[in-house]
Enzyme design. Sequence first.
Site, PDB file in Angstrom:
ATOM      1  N   ARG A 175      -7.015  -2.813  10.383  1.00 39.63           N
ATOM      2  CA  ARG A 175      -6.025  -3.723  10.995  1.00 39.63           C
ATOM      3  C   ARG A 175      -6.533  -4.319  12.308  1.00 39.63           C
ATOM      4  O   ARG A 175      -6.158  -5.429  12.674  1.00 39.63           O
ATOM      5  CB  ARG A 175      -4.691  -3.002  11.195  1.00 39.63           C
ATOM      6  CG  ARG A 175      -4.099  -2.505   9.871  1.00 39.63           C
ATOM      7  CD  ARG A 175      -2.625  -2.166   9.992  1.00 39.63           C
ATOM      8  NE  ARG A 175      -2.207  -1.227   8.962  1.00 39.63           N
ATOM      9  CZ  ARG A 175      -1.925  -1.547   7.695  1.00 39.63           C
ATOM     10  NH1 ARG A 175      -2.006  -2.786   7.289  1.00 39.63           N
ATOM     11  NH2 ARG A 175      -1.558  -0.613   6.838  1.00 39.63           N
TER      12      ARG A 175
ATOM     13  N   ASP B 211       2.561  -0.832  11.842  1.00 41.81           N
ATOM     14  CA  ASP B 211       1.279  -1.332  11.328  1.00 41.81           C
ATOM     15  C   ASP B 211       1.037  -2.796  11.700  1.00 41.81           C
ATOM     16  O   ASP B 211      -0.072  -3.306  11.513  1.00 41.81           O
ATOM     17  CB  ASP B 211       1.238  -1.192   9.793  1.00 41.81           C
ATOM     18  CG  ASP B 211       1.188   0.282   9.372  1.00 41.81           C
ATOM     19  OD1 ASP B 211       0.808   1.133  10.203  1.00 41.81           O
ATOM     20  OD2 ASP B 211       1.536   0.572   8.214  1.00 41.81           O
TER      21      ASP B 211
ATOM     22  N   LYS C  69       0.831  -1.212   0.000  1.00 44.00           N
ATOM     23  CA  LYS C  69       0.000   0.000   0.000  1.00 44.00           C
ATOM     24  C   LYS C  69       0.868   1.266   0.000  1.00 44.00           C
ATOM     25  O   LYS C  69       0.592   2.208  -0.743  1.00 44.00           O
ATOM     26  CB  LYS C  69      -0.927  -0.043   1.226  1.00 44.00           C
ATOM     27  CG  LYS C  69      -1.955   1.059   1.274  1.00 44.00           C
ATOM     28  CD  LYS C  69      -3.150   0.641   2.102  1.00 44.00           C
ATOM     29  CE  LYS C  69      -2.943   0.735   3.593  1.00 44.00           C
ATOM     30  NZ  LYS C  69      -2.910   2.134   4.080  1.00 44.00           N
ATOM     31  N   SER C  70       1.918   1.274   0.799  1.00 40.85           N
ATOM     32  CA  SER C  70       2.781   2.469   0.851  1.00 40.85           C
ATOM     33  C   SER C  70       3.432   2.717  -0.503  1.00 40.85           C
ATOM     34  O   SER C  70       3.502   3.855  -0.981  1.00 40.85           O
ATOM     35  CB  SER C  70       3.887   2.273   1.895  1.00 40.85           C
ATOM     36  OG  SER C  70       3.339   2.288   3.175  1.00 40.85           O
TER      37      SER C  70
ATOM     38  N   GLY D  28      -4.494   8.391   5.627  1.00 43.38           N
ATOM     39  CA  GLY D  28      -3.548   9.386   6.135  1.00 43.38           C
ATOM     40  C   GLY D  28      -2.416   9.626   5.150  1.00 43.38           C
ATOM     41  O   GLY D  28      -1.944  10.760   4.986  1.00 43.38           O
TER      42      GLY D  28
ATOM     43  N   ARG E 115      -5.379   2.702  18.422  1.00 48.16           N
ATOM     44  CA  ARG E 115      -5.162   1.243  18.411  1.00 48.16           C
ATOM     45  C   ARG E 115      -4.795   0.684  19.776  1.00 48.16           C
ATOM     46  O   ARG E 115      -5.039  -0.504  20.032  1.00 48.16           O
ATOM     47  CB  ARG E 115      -4.107   0.868  17.362  1.00 48.16           C
ATOM     48  CG  ARG E 115      -4.665   0.995  15.955  1.00 48.16           C
ATOM     49  CD  ARG E 115      -3.750   0.444  14.888  1.00 48.16           C
ATOM     50  NE  ARG E 115      -4.434   0.558  13.604  1.00 48.16           N
ATOM     51  CZ  ARG E 115      -3.831   0.690  12.428  1.00 48.16           C
ATOM     52  NH1 ARG E 115      -2.515   0.696  12.355  1.00 48.16           N
ATOM     53  NH2 ARG E 115      -4.536   0.783  11.325  1.00 48.16           N
TER      54      ARG E 115
ATOM     55  N   SER F  28       8.229   9.627  11.378  1.00 47.18           N
ATOM     56  CA  SER F  28       7.059   9.363  10.544  1.00 47.18           C
ATOM     57  C   SER F  28       7.443   9.418   9.070  1.00 47.18           C
ATOM     58  O   SER F  28       7.953  10.435   8.593  1.00 47.18           O
ATOM     59  CB  SER F  28       5.962  10.394  10.834  1.00 47.18           C
ATOM     60  OG  SER F  28       5.037  10.427   9.762  1.00 47.18           O
TER      61      SER F  28
ATOM     62  N   ARG G 115      -7.491  12.701  12.894  1.00 45.07           N
ATOM     63  CA  ARG G 115      -6.053  12.418  13.025  1.00 45.07           C
ATOM     64  C   ARG G 115      -5.206  13.700  12.965  1.00 45.07           C
ATOM     65  O   ARG G 115      -5.581  14.673  12.324  1.00 45.07           O
ATOM     66  CB  ARG G 115      -5.642  11.399  11.955  1.00 45.07           C
ATOM     67  CG  ARG G 115      -6.324  10.067  12.218  1.00 45.07           C
ATOM     68  CD  ARG G 115      -6.000   9.031  11.171  1.00 45.07           C
ATOM     69  NE  ARG G 115      -4.588   8.681  11.165  1.00 45.07           N
ATOM     70  CZ  ARG G 115      -4.045   7.850  10.278  1.00 45.07           C
ATOM     71  NH1 ARG G 115      -4.806   7.307   9.338  1.00 45.07           N
ATOM     72  NH2 ARG G 115      -2.768   7.558  10.331  1.00 45.07           N
TER      73      ARG G 115
HETATM   74  C1  S3P Z   1       2.967   5.002   6.013  1.00 43.63           C
HETATM   75  C2  S3P Z   1       3.671   5.320   7.145  1.00 43.63           C
HETATM   76  C3  S3P Z   1       3.229   4.954   8.503  1.00 43.63           C
HETATM   77  C4  S3P Z   1       2.194   3.836   8.481  1.00 43.63           C
HETATM   78  C5  S3P Z   1       1.145   4.044   7.452  1.00 43.63           C
HETATM   79  C6  S3P Z   1       1.741   4.184   6.058  1.00 43.63           C
HETATM   80  C7  S3P Z   1       3.478   5.470   4.708  1.00 43.63           C
HETATM   81  O1  S3P Z   1       2.667   6.085   9.139  1.00 43.63           O
HETATM   82  O2  S3P Z   1       1.612   3.674   9.755  1.00 43.63           O
HETATM   83  O3  S3P Z   1       0.223   2.947   7.448  1.00 43.63           O
HETATM   84  O4  S3P Z   1       3.062   4.945   3.656  1.00 43.63           O
HETATM   85  O5  S3P Z   1       4.348   6.372   4.716  1.00 43.63           O
HETATM   86  P1  S3P Z   1       3.612   7.170   9.870  1.00 43.63           P
HETATM   87  O6  S3P Z   1       4.676   7.510   8.921  1.00 43.63           O
HETATM   88  O7  S3P Z   1       2.765   8.365  10.160  1.00 43.63           O
HETATM   89  O8  S3P Z   1       4.086   6.495  11.119  1.00 43.63           O
END
Ligand code: S3P
Length: 423
Positions: free
Chosen positions: A387, A314, A21-22, A93, A345, A166, A121
């Site tokens: 999740r 995650d 997904k990322s 997010g 969570r 992050s 958020r």
């Molecule tokens: C992600 C980073 C993470 C993760 C999210 C996807 C990303 O969040 O929890 O599901 O794709 O960069 P954070 O970077 O805010 O910790």
Amino acid sequence: MDLPIHPSKGLRGQFSVPGDKSISHRAVLFGALAEGETTIEGLSNAADVRSTISCIEALGVETESGGARFIIHGKGPRGFRKSQSSLNAGNSGTTMRLLSGILSGQRFDSVIVGDSSLSRRPMKRIIEPLKRMGANIAATPEFTAPIQISSTYGLKPIDYELNPPSAQVKSAVLLAGLYADGTTRVIENVPTRDHTERMLGLTVKPFGNKHAIEIRGGQKVLPRKFVVPGDISAATFLIAAAALVPNSEITIKNVGLNATRSSVLNCFRSMNVALQMANVHEEGGEPCGDIVVATSDISNGVEVRGDIVPLVIDEIPMLAVTSMFADSVFTLRDATELRYKESDRIASIVQNMRKLGIDIEEYPDGFAFQGKKDLIGTALESYGDHRIAMAFGVAGLRIPGISIRGAECVDISFPGFWNAIQA
Ligand code: S3P
């Protein structure tokens, strides 16, 4: 949807998971930023990724999907046009934060909205650095969505030290850096997932005992072919399912094994989960391979704390739920960030575990509990969080009587999950 989960007689054979997904979000956004045709193979079909696609389409970027390939006719960093309506990031997010970085550099106004979970958020973490770069960006008085971004005529490069760690904030600042007059540097003390820097080919330099990722303003994003490996965060639920259900042995094909994502496998190994890798190779700049896992006698406590937390952020719900079946202690600390995900969570896990009969102690930054044999099957909440739904759904493969309220939310990252584990 209130979904009853039936105890499983065993998971066997080959499984696949959606594309990471990322990486999928980034492939779509970077394809839009490149001028020309970007091809993506293995793009995730998750609802979150569809949110990113619909946002770039609203900004005037054309896309085509044909078979296993997804094509983006990128317009270049200055080729977007103002959207006629608010951009909807849905539950995602990553969409909201990365897109804010890109839109901060545009010469038109934008509004990004999200669903009720995303609208709770925290967005101050991106608003603050983007404002320092000169972005005209605002949110509610609580620093939550909707995000309003007004036209700007140029951003300033900054050096920005991430706190808390992050990957989303890192990526938002770097993407805004494309529009800055000079080199923007993000300084990372604790490593987080590094897909942005890999996919954009950014320079990463040591910076004292930290490291800095650099992007040059005006740097070209080139159109290319992305090959997206399977999502290790989605695979985590299948690994746990096979490990927990008697008479199981499965192979999960072609999963991404990037070192900033695969610490979950070490955690599983330390719980005594029998897992092996096969066909490990590199594809599109990301290591990937098959994961073979069989029924395991879950034992040994796990302590997740400190710098490892961002690397398994995650996967924590599934690691914790797996540990309920071990006769040992699971401890999570330094994970306040988990309270700001699709649900709180820490609270979601604590409340569901209490219903199952686990004696769990909650801390501001985590929890601790001792696993046990006699768990109580009952109705559990997903809290609208994909999740949480999947982690406790897996528990239902072992404990009779579990049902998951709001089970459809798994579509956010893993459409088809319930069929995969209950077939
Ligand atoms: C992600 C980073 C993470 C993760 C999210 C996807 C990303 O969040 O929890 O599901 O794709 O960069 P954070 O970077 O805010 O910790």
